[in-house]
Design an enzyme around this catalytic site. Structure first.
Site, PDB file in Angstrom:
ATOM      1  N   HIS A 408      66.189 111.752  64.371  1.00 39.84           N
ATOM      2  CA  HIS A 408      65.721 110.828  63.744  1.00 39.84           C
ATOM      3  C   HIS A 408      66.304 110.940  62.558  1.00 39.84           C
ATOM      4  O   HIS A 408      67.518 109.792  62.608  1.00 39.84           O
ATOM      5  CB  HIS A 408      63.910 111.067  63.791  1.00 39.84           C
ATOM      6  CG  HIS A 408      64.036 109.623  63.290  1.00 39.84           C
ATOM      7  ND1 HIS A 408      62.700 108.655  63.283  1.00 39.84           N
ATOM      8  CD2 HIS A 408      63.944 109.319  61.366  1.00 39.84           C
ATOM      9  CE1 HIS A 408      62.768 107.335  61.749  1.00 39.84           C
ATOM     10  NE2 HIS A 408      63.421 107.856  61.355  1.00 39.84           N
ATOM     11  N   GLU A 409      66.035 112.083  61.498  1.00 39.03           N
ATOM     12  CA  GLU A 409      66.605 111.803  60.616  1.00 39.03           C
ATOM     13  C   GLU A 409      68.953 111.996  60.732  1.00 39.03           C
ATOM     14  O   GLU A 409      69.600 111.859  60.352  1.00 39.03           O
ATOM     15  CB  GLU A 409      66.584 113.174  59.514  1.00 39.03           C
ATOM     16  CG  GLU A 409      65.056 112.389  59.155  1.00 39.03           C
ATOM     17  CD  GLU A 409      64.596 111.594  58.722  1.00 39.03           C
ATOM     18  OE1 GLU A 409      65.908 111.296  58.116  1.00 39.03           O
ATOM     19  OE2 GLU A 409      63.280 111.875  58.530  1.00 39.03           O
ATOM     20  N   HIS A 412      69.938 108.426  60.676  1.00 41.65           N
ATOM     21  CA  HIS A 412      70.135 108.350  59.426  1.00 41.65           C
ATOM     22  C   HIS A 412      71.393 108.692  58.942  1.00 41.65           C
ATOM     23  O   HIS A 412      72.094 108.269  58.101  1.00 41.65           O
ATOM     24  CB  HIS A 412      69.240 108.688  58.335  1.00 41.65           C
ATOM     25  CG  HIS A 412      67.657 108.296  58.330  1.00 41.65           C
ATOM     26  ND1 HIS A 412      67.943 106.415  58.497  1.00 41.65           N
ATOM     27  CD2 HIS A 412      66.172 108.345  58.494  1.00 41.65           C
ATOM     28  CE1 HIS A 412      66.540 106.104  58.636  1.00 41.65           C
ATOM     29  NE2 HIS A 412      65.551 107.193  58.457  1.00 41.65           N
ATOM     30  N   HIS A 415      74.810 107.277  59.466  1.00 38.22           N
ATOM     31  CA  HIS A 415      75.144 105.763  59.639  1.00 38.22           C
ATOM     32  C   HIS A 415      75.074 106.122  58.164  1.00 38.22           C
ATOM     33  O   HIS A 415      76.431 105.542  57.800  1.00 38.22           O
ATOM     34  CB  HIS A 415      73.537 105.898  58.953  1.00 38.22           C
ATOM     35  CG  HIS A 415      73.964 104.243  59.445  1.00 38.22           C
ATOM     36  ND1 HIS A 415      72.528 102.974  58.769  1.00 38.22           N
ATOM     37  CD2 HIS A 415      74.246 103.030  58.682  1.00 38.22           C
ATOM     38  CE1 HIS A 415      72.615 101.892  58.280  1.00 38.22           C
ATOM     39  NE2 HIS A 415      73.951 102.120  58.704  1.00 38.22           N
TER      40      HIS A 415
END
Length: 624
Positions: A408-409, A412, A415
């Site tokens: 999940h991180e 980020h 991105h």
């Protein structure tokens, strides 16, 4: 003036194991599992030297006062100077913030963060003339400037967006006052963070004959215990201790509400919601429709809760049962190395560059992996240091949920990495509204990969159950938080006082509605009323709803990444590289998802029901 807002994209997910929770001394952890902040500044002294230099350098911005609209070249020079200073100040803050997060008890780094808050405030006051001057630009004048100075094209989105917000900007004097007000506006959040992370007197819990201090990290361990009495006790002790400070924590949250209310009124918005969403030009209907759609589909959530009750084999489901393992004797535990291997393999549909950079993040110490005493709880990705790489803070504890949190991180981080690489610094930020898409899609890819590897019914139940846990935590729970947040902001907006006792009452009633308490679907005990004071995101002002909207967007996009064409995958990667070149809703439309429609939400609910149906089929096959 476009100081970056992605200083920290955070998701507070917790999961702890006994073995890892015993590793409490930071110095005893292997270096390869600790982030390398020397990539930012070699020493604290180098940081201070740079801060002192910038404190002098930033005074030069005053030389542009009264000149911004005189010529396109002067405007470009001022914007470039401001962008450079903003970038350098953000890097300084990132270092101080992450140093402090390593051990929140170290006052030196807390002091450095305070110094940066003051520096930002000083600089905001120095630049307070800029936006009022820019707002005097006429449409034909700004068009002529763009035509005569090609370098201004970089700032086109910023300038046109600023002009869109004319009605919400004040005179130079007003802007200066608002800039200085930032010195106090964050006090409620800072007090809450320090109190909860460094000074809160957590209670003790007795487990297996040993007395253990119950804190934010190991609360997640014990609330997930297979021993029902242990998790029941963990909830009672943890929430009861929180409730002892109901008045204090109620005052800090109410202070935060009033801060948001002050800014919304000063900026001529009709509400704090409108104020928060206008930054990304997001219609308030998006927020209200999310709450409405979830409330209309609570039957699906209750279907999941009944499934959990069936799988746990209990006569009555309680709130303290919601984090217990769904499948007995399936230990979904993974070392860091095993998690990395699974994550990298799951990301292959996104292409070689995505995989290569992700591998670098693991190999080049972009990640602070394990918990230690005083370390900030939860997990986040910080991609705000434009000229460096993003960083990830983890509290990895060896469970499937930790592996999910890690990817999940990493979403980020990718991105931030891709948009920093593709866009100029002024466009390298991205809206919080789209921030959770990449992270949630990474989780979708991991779940898909793991399910393809695993045929055993019990293990598949565990993986599918993990997907439903994500749906519970990201779609339903975050929307519940969003509805609570809307309620308390509206109450404050009407001029009503809200005490800790009021927060308790409102939160308990709402939680019982979501979990079907009155229908005996899941009993929500009285002590759950204190849970609101455990959620730091309520200090972020209308942040949490974006977890839910991003979840629905990523559900639709993951289908295109996994089963669509190369063109679909390219559109997604282009989306990750787009930064703030368009409004977030427009960026998602380019990627293939229209958040103005019900389609993403309906697709998500459909997928949740399909997963529940598959799990029900497996349970029937197993005779459960």
């Amino acid at each position: 003036m476009f100081i970056k807002t992605k200083l920290m994209t955070a998701v507070m997910l917790f999961s702890t194991t006994v073995a890892v929770s015993q590793m409490k001394v930071r110095e005893g952890l292997p270096e390869k599992y600790k982030w390398n902040l020397t990539d930012l500044y070699v020493t604290d002294e180098a940081w201070k030297s740079e801060k002192d230099r910038i404190q002098i350098e930033m005074q030069k911005i005053a030389s542009y006062k009264g000149k911004l609209t005189q010529s396109s070249s002067t405007l470009l020079a001022a914007l470039e100077f401001n962008a450079k200073l903003s970038k350098e100040m953000t890097r300084l803050y990132s270092y101080a913030s992450m140093k402090s997060d390593q051990d929140t008890r170290v006052t030196k780094y807390a002091g450095m963060k305070q110094e940066m808050s003051q520096l930002f405030s000083q600089y905001a006051a120095l630049t307070s003339f800029m936006e009022p001057e820019l707002l005097t630009l006429k449409d034909d004048q700004i068009k002529a400037f763009f035509d005569s100075e090609k370098g201004l094209s970089t700032y086109k989105f910023y300038l046109t967006d600023l002009l869109r917000k004319r009605a919400h900007r004040g005179s130079e004097d007003v802007e200066k006052v608002l800039a200085y007000s930032s010195l106090m506006s964050g006090n409620a959040s800072s007090i809450y963070s320090t109190f909860s992370n460094a000074e809160f007197p957590y209670g003790d819990i007795e487990v297996d004959g040993k007395t253990v201090k119950l804190n934010a990290s190991n609360f997640s361990l014990y609330r997930a215990s297979q021993n029902r009495e242990v998790r029941k006790k963990a909830f009672e002790i943890y929430f009861s201790k929180l409730n002892e400070f109901q008045r204090t924590l109620g005052s800090t949250l109410y202070g935060n509400l009033n801060s948001a209310l002050f800014y919304s009124k000063a900026r001529n918005y009709n509400s704090t919601l409108e104020s928060a969403l206008d930054a990304g030009n997001i219609p308030t209907d998006v927020y209200h429709n999310l709450v409405k759609n979830v409330n209309s589909n609570l039957e699906t959530f209750h279907r999941y809760l009944n499934l959990r009750k069936r799988m746990m084999g209990v006569d009555q489901l309680y709130y303290y049962d919601l984090y217990a393992p769904l499948v007995d004797k399936v230990d979904l535990s993974y070392t860091v190395e095993e998690s990395i291997d699974n994550i990298i393999k799951s990301l292959k549909p996104l292409g070689k560059e995505y995989v290569d950079v992700s591998t670098k993040a693991f190999n080049e110490r972009w990640i602070d992996m394990y918990p230690n005493e005083g370390k900030r709880s939860g997990a986040y990705s910080n991609g705000s240091a434009y000229d460096v790489h993003p960083y990830i803070l983890m509290n990895y504890n060896g469970k499937y949920n930790d592996m999910s949190t890690l990817t999940h991180e990493l979403g980020h981080t990718m991105h931030s990495y891709l948009t920093n690489k593709k866009q100029d610094v002024v466009n390298a930020d991205y809206s919080i509204f789209v921030a959770e898409v990449a992270s949630t899609l990474n989780e979708e890819l991991l779940n898909d990969y793991m399910l393809k590897q695993i045929k055993d019914d019990n293990t598949r139940l565990a993986i599918l159950g993990n997907y439903l846990e994500g749906a519970k935590g990201t779609l339903f729970r975050q929307t519940q938080f969003a509805e609570f947040e809307l309620m308390i902001h509206e109450k404050a907006g009407r001029g009503e006082a809200i005490t800790g006792e009021d927060f308790d009452k409102m939160y308990l009633e709402l939680t019982r509605k979501y979990y079907g308490h009155d229908k005996n679907i899941c009993i929500v005990d009285e002590n759950v009323k204190s849970e609101w004071s455990y959620i730091p995101h309520f200090y972020y002002n209308f942040y949490v709803y974006q977890y839910a909207t991003s979840y629905t967007a990523s559900a639709a996009l993951s289908e295109k990444v996994l089963n669509g064409s190369d063109k679909d995958r390219k559109k997604y990667l282009d989306f990750l590289s787009s930064g703030s070149t368009k409004y977030p809703v427009e960026l998602l439309i380019d990627a293939g998802v229209d958040m103005n429609s019900k389609e993403p939400f309906d697709l998500t609910i459909s997928k949740i029901n399909k997963v529940i149906a598959e799990m029900e089929t497996i349970l029937t096959r197993l005779g459960k």
